[in-house]
Design an enzyme around this catalytic site. Structure first.
Site, PDB file in Angstrom:
ATOM      1  N   GLU A  24       0.843  -1.188   0.000  1.00 43.88           N
ATOM      2  CA  GLU A  24       0.000   0.000   0.000  1.00 43.88           C
ATOM      3  C   GLU A  24       0.884   1.246   0.000  1.00 43.88           C
ATOM      4  O   GLU A  24       1.698   1.429   0.909  1.00 43.88           O
ATOM      5  CB  GLU A  24      -0.901   0.031   1.235  1.00 43.88           C
ATOM      6  N   TRP A  25       0.711   2.084  -1.000  1.00 39.62           N
ATOM      7  CA  TRP A  25       1.394   3.377  -0.995  1.00 39.62           C
ATOM      8  C   TRP A  25       0.473   4.402  -0.357  1.00 39.62           C
ATOM      9  O   TRP A  25      -0.567   4.725  -0.898  1.00 39.62           O
ATOM     10  CB  TRP A  25       1.759   3.812  -2.415  1.00 39.62           C
ATOM     11  N   ARG A  60      -5.056   8.850   2.414  1.00 40.20           N
ATOM     12  CA  ARG A  60      -5.885   8.916   3.621  1.00 40.20           C
ATOM     13  C   ARG A  60      -5.973  10.362   4.094  1.00 40.20           C
ATOM     14  O   ARG A  60      -4.954  11.027   4.279  1.00 40.20           O
ATOM     15  CB  ARG A  60      -5.282   8.034   4.725  1.00 40.20           C
ATOM     16  N   GLU A  82     -10.031  10.972   8.417  1.00 40.17           N
ATOM     17  CA  GLU A  82     -10.027   9.544   8.718  1.00 40.17           C
ATOM     18  C   GLU A  82      -8.661   9.070   9.200  1.00 40.17           C
ATOM     19  O   GLU A  82      -8.285   7.908   9.031  1.00 40.17           O
ATOM     20  CB  GLU A  82     -10.498   8.741   7.504  1.00 40.17           C
ATOM     21  N   HIS A 103     -12.766   4.738   8.469  1.00 38.08           N
ATOM     22  CA  HIS A 103     -11.896   4.661   9.644  1.00 38.08           C
ATOM     23  C   HIS A 103     -12.490   5.500  10.755  1.00 38.08           C
ATOM     24  O   HIS A 103     -12.673   6.698  10.597  1.00 38.08           O
ATOM     25  CB  HIS A 103     -10.480   5.136   9.297  1.00 38.08           C
ATOM     26  N   LYS A 159     -13.814  -2.209   3.486  1.00 38.45           N
ATOM     27  CA  LYS A 159     -12.872  -2.148   4.602  1.00 38.45           C
ATOM     28  C   LYS A 159     -13.373  -1.196   5.686  1.00 38.45           C
ATOM     29  O   LYS A 159     -13.809  -0.078   5.387  1.00 38.45           O
ATOM     30  CB  LYS A 159     -11.502  -1.666   4.112  1.00 38.45           C
ATOM     31  N   SER A 190       1.561   2.603   9.656  1.00 35.34           N
ATOM     32  CA  SER A 190       0.717   3.676   9.134  1.00 35.34           C
ATOM     33  C   SER A 190      -0.567   3.836   9.940  1.00 35.34           C
ATOM     34  O   SER A 190      -1.350   4.745   9.672  1.00 35.34           O
ATOM     35  CB  SER A 190       0.362   3.409   7.665  1.00 35.34           C
ATOM     36  N   GLN A 241      -0.633  -1.846  14.156  1.00 35.82           N
ATOM     37  CA  GLN A 241      -0.038  -2.703  13.139  1.00 35.82           C
ATOM     38  C   GLN A 241       1.163  -3.441  13.718  1.00 35.82           C
ATOM     39  O   GLN A 241       1.923  -2.893  14.518  1.00 35.82           O
ATOM     40  CB  GLN A 241       0.390  -1.889  11.918  1.00 35.82           C
TER      41      GLN A 241
END
Length: 258
Positions: free
Chosen positions: A51-52, A87, A91, A148, A175, A237, A241
């Site tokens: 994921e960039w 993003r 969020e 989110h 998601k 990020s 995580q």
């Protein structure tokens, strides 16, 4: 209403929605050199998808530079699918941009031919969301609709409602990430995932409870119906995580146990 059949999403050699949860590893570099170094650290590692996080990129306002950087990443990744995510601050991200700029950026990414998936915050202006989804599908780019919630964990029915709304918009993957305040909140997220997966989903889900409390959802979410999870190689990020290599070991243990 789902019929119990989830249509998996095929991205190059990766199939999301079949088998073990796929591991997505974020890149948060601010410059091309930073990103090049981060991708180099992934070589031979556990990432199924990269994921960039475009919102970290210093040249975010220059859409031509963003597209050029996407091509550079795709070349360096050499076949590993690339998910582009801008993003916004609303969020939990870095980007403070209006709806039109958000749409223009994401359309430029989908039209670049360099990205395989694009993240769309489904609660932005409906016309903006539909414009990005249409552009993505025209270009053969899969859409991850996302939400989110850093303020807390909505109740189970609300989580299911949000995921169903993403599905109704035509997203390929739905998601949601929520912030737990208690262990009960983590159970709420997992049970909502189970219900969505068993009763309504026609496409893959990615769900997680963030922060230290929610780590178990990142490790064992596939048991409840989450098709992918996020792990780190270097900087995280989002809160909670975990190291991607350790995550792979846990997922393999779950697979053997099942």
């Amino acid at each position: 209403m789902g019929d119990g059949t989830i249509a998996p999403v095929h991205i190059k050699d990766v199939v999301i929605g079949e088998g073990s949860s796929k591991i997505i590893v974020p890149l948060t570099g601010r410059t091309p050199d930073d990103l090049h170094t981060q991708v180099g650290a992934l070589t031979g590692g556990p990432a199924d998808i990269v994921e960039w996080r475009v919102d970290f990129f210093d040249e975010l306002d220059d859409h031509a530079s963003v597209a050029a950087q996407a091509h550079g990443l795709a070349r360096q990744l050499d076949g590993t699918p690339l998910l582009a995510t801008c993003r916004t601050a609303h969020e939990g991200g870095q980007a403070v941009i209006d709806d039109r700029t958000y749409a223009d950026l994401n359309v430029a990414l989908t039209e670049s031919g360099a990205v395989d998936l694009v993240d769309v915050e489904y609660r932005r202006d409906p016309e903006v969301v539909q414009r990005i989804i249409a552009a993505a599908h025209t270009g053969g780019v899969a859409v991850v609709a996302s939400n989110h919630d850093f303020d807390g964990t909505p109740d189970r029915d609300e989580i299911v409602s949000r995921l169903r709304a993403m599905q109704d918009l035509g997203a390929d993957i739905c998601k949601i990430a929520v912030m737990p305040r208690s262990a009960a909140d983590v159970l709420t997220l997992l049970d909502a995932t189970r219900i969505m997966h068993e009763q309504y989903a026609t496409r893959p889900l990615i769900t997680m409870s963030m922060g230290a409390l929610g780590v178990i959802s990142r490790l064992g979410g596939q048991v409840f119906g989450s098709a992918a999870t996020f792990g780190t190689v270097g900087a995280a990020s989002a809160p909670g995580q975990v190291d991607a290599a350790a995550l792979r070991a846990v997922l393999e243990l779950l697979d053997r146990s099942r």
